[in-house]
Scaffold this motif. Structure first.
Motif: not given
Length: 130
Positions: A13-19, A67-68, A74-84, A126-130
């Motif tokens: 299936l198509p996907g935008r894989i970053v890692w 990734v966080g 990449a998005f100049d965000a103050p935090r990276a959210g993480l949810i399980v 995101l790829l550029a930031a990684l």
């Protein structure tokens, strides 16, 4: 039948894989909380994250940390959210996304129908930031 995540990881299936490595893959979701919302997924299909081998869970968390940091940059965000959460697809995964406020963690605010061009742009950032 393989989960939708396995199908994305395998290229069925198509996907935008970053890692992608031997244990873990990460790709953008098509229903983001915020632009750059990425799912970090172990390659092995285990429904509940508490049943993952501890070393594999540690690897998922390490990739989530990398990734966080990239989504923040990449998005100049103050935090990276993480949810399980784990109810959407029966395959353990971690949601990682740029966050500016607590409301960004609210799944009732998921954006559906995001134009492909916007997802592609987020993918490239995101790829550029990684």
């Amino acid at each position: 039948m393989p989960t939708v995540f396995t199908q994305i990881i395998n290229g069925d299936l198509p996907g935008r894989i970053v890692w992608s490595d031997d244990e873990v893959a990460a790709f953008l979701t098509i229903a983001p909380l915020t632009a750059g919302h990425t799912l970090v997924v172990p390659r092995i299909e285990v429904d509940d994250w508490t049943r993952l081998d501890p070393a594999l869970w540690a690897r998922v968390m390490e990739v989530s940390r990398v990734v966080g940091a990239a989504v923040r940059k990449a998005f100049d965000a103050p935090r990276a959210g993480l949810i399980v959460a784990g109810f959407e697809v029966p395959h353990a995964h971690v949601h990682v996304f740029p966050a500016w406020e607590m409301a960004d963690f609210d799944f009732r605010r998921v954006q559906s129908g995001v134009p492909a061009a916007d997802l592609d742009a987020a993918h490239q950032r995101l790829l550029a930031a990684l």
